[in-house]
Design a protein around this motif. Structure first.
Motif, PDB file in Angstrom:
ATOM      1  N   UNK A  26       0.839  -1.190   0.000  1.00 54.25           N
ATOM      2  CA  UNK A  26       0.000   0.000   0.000  1.00 54.25           C
ATOM      3  C   UNK A  26       0.875   1.242   0.000  1.00 54.25           C
ATOM      4  N   UNK A  27       0.727   2.066  -1.024  1.00 52.14           N
ATOM      5  CA  UNK A  27       1.528   3.272  -1.129  1.00 52.14           C
ATOM      6  C   UNK A  27       1.002   4.349  -0.188  1.00 52.14           C
ATOM      7  N   UNK A  28       1.911   5.091   0.447  1.00 45.94           N
ATOM      8  CA  UNK A  28       1.466   6.133   1.387  1.00 45.94           C
ATOM      9  C   UNK A  28       1.077   7.416   0.671  1.00 45.94           C
ATOM     10  N   UNK A  29       0.282   8.225   1.365  1.00 42.01           N
ATOM     11  CA  UNK A  29      -0.012   9.576   0.875  1.00 42.01           C
ATOM     12  C   UNK A  29       1.247  10.435   0.950  1.00 42.01           C
ATOM     13  N   UNK A  30       1.914  10.363   2.099  1.00 43.59           N
ATOM     14  CA  UNK A  30       3.161  11.087   2.329  1.00 43.59           C
ATOM     15  C   UNK A  30       4.118  10.179   3.073  1.00 43.59           C
ATOM     16  N   UNK A  31       5.405  10.332   2.804  1.00 43.75           N
ATOM     17  CA  UNK A  31       6.408   9.482   3.457  1.00 43.75           C
ATOM     18  C   UNK A  31       6.602   9.822   4.930  1.00 43.75           C
ATOM     19  N   UNK A  32       6.372  11.080   5.288  1.00 46.04           N
ATOM     20  CA  UNK A  32       6.475  11.480   6.691  1.00 46.04           C
ATOM     21  C   UNK A  32       5.783  12.830   6.876  1.00 46.04           C
ATOM     22  N   UNK A  33       5.790  13.309   8.122  1.00 48.72           N
ATOM     23  CA  UNK A  33       5.103  14.561   8.448  1.00 48.72           C
ATOM     24  C   UNK A  33       5.755  15.761   7.772  1.00 48.72           C
ATOM     25  N   UNK A  34       7.079  15.747   7.652  1.00 45.81           N
ATOM     26  CA  UNK A  34       7.764  16.882   7.029  1.00 45.81           C
ATOM     27  C   UNK A  34       7.386  17.021   5.557  1.00 45.81           C
ATOM     28  N   UNK A  35       7.184  15.887   4.877  1.00 43.65           N
ATOM     29  CA  UNK A  35       6.744  15.932   3.483  1.00 43.65           C
ATOM     30  C   UNK A  35       5.328  16.490   3.391  1.00 43.65           C
ATOM     31  N   UNK A  36       4.482  16.118   4.342  1.00 45.05           N
ATOM     32  CA  UNK A  36       3.128  16.681   4.393  1.00 45.05           C
ATOM     33  C   UNK A  36       3.170  18.194   4.601  1.00 45.05           C
TER      34      UNK A  36
END
Length: 205
Positions: A66-76
């Motif tokens: 399952x691919x993530x929306x964002x890799x981490x919070x900083x990317x968000x």
């Protein structure tokens, strides 16, 4: 006098074409491998197993991972700031807290955003809960659509909200919900009397 007849080998009967097919499109390569019969049966079975694994494994991985929306919070946060600038809205990320695999923060005084994380800290779902004024909800929804579908123009973001029936006053959000998929992103919009507007975002595999 008997003429010597030389049979011309067609390209799909050649060894090089068979191997190229095994690499580019294994099903065709396997047909040629067994039809040409160039190798022993044991070797053909071995080649067939390798080719099938090579062909099937990426399909299995793509359907199970399952691919993530964002890799981490900083990317968000980076996507948030870019979308905020393009839409010229005043939302800010504030009051960030984390509890287990859930990170919560506000993007407006009355609008909360929840990140559902996996064990690697990747974000697989965003949930917005809002009880503020109509304009605050609208700009927050537009911001979230923009940051998860960066190629959409401002007009197209508005079209997404229209398709979710956000502007449809006759739609009963307390009894129904709307769902829309845009460029591998799934949006779900509904209303709860105690929590307000609930807008969830996830990746479509």
């Amino acid at each position: 006098m008997q003429a010597n007849v030389v049979k011309k080998t067609r390209y799909f009967e050649t060894t090089w074409f068979m191997w190229i097919s095994l690499i580019i499109f294994p099903p065709l390569g396997l047909i040629l491998l067994w039809r040409q019969g160039r190798y022993s049966k044991k070797k053909r079975i071995t080649i067939s197993i390798v080719a099938l694994v090579y062909f099937v494994l990426p399909i299995i991985i793509s359907t199970t991972v399952k691919l993530p929306l964002f890799n981490d919070h900083s990317e968000l946060v980076s996507a948030f700031n870019i979308s905020k600038k393009e839409l010229n809205v005043s939302n800010e990320i504030m009051k960030v807290s984390k509890n287990g695999n859930v990170k919560t923060f506000k993007i407006d005084e009355d609008i909360t955003l929840i990140e559902n994380l996996d064990e690697n800290g990747q974000i697989h779902e965003l949930i917005m809960i809002g009880q503020g004024e109509g304009i605050d909800i609208t700009t927050s929804l537009a911001l979230l659509v923009g940051m998860t579908n960066t190629e959409l123009s401002n007009v197209e973001i508005g079209d997404v909200l229209k398709e979710l029936r956000f502007f449809d006053k006759d739609f009963k959000y307390d009894k129904n919900e709307t769902e829309l998929e845009v460029n591998t992103i799934r949006y779900n919009l509904k209303y709860d009397q105690t929590q307000g507007v609930i807008f969830s975002i996830s990746k479509v595999n």
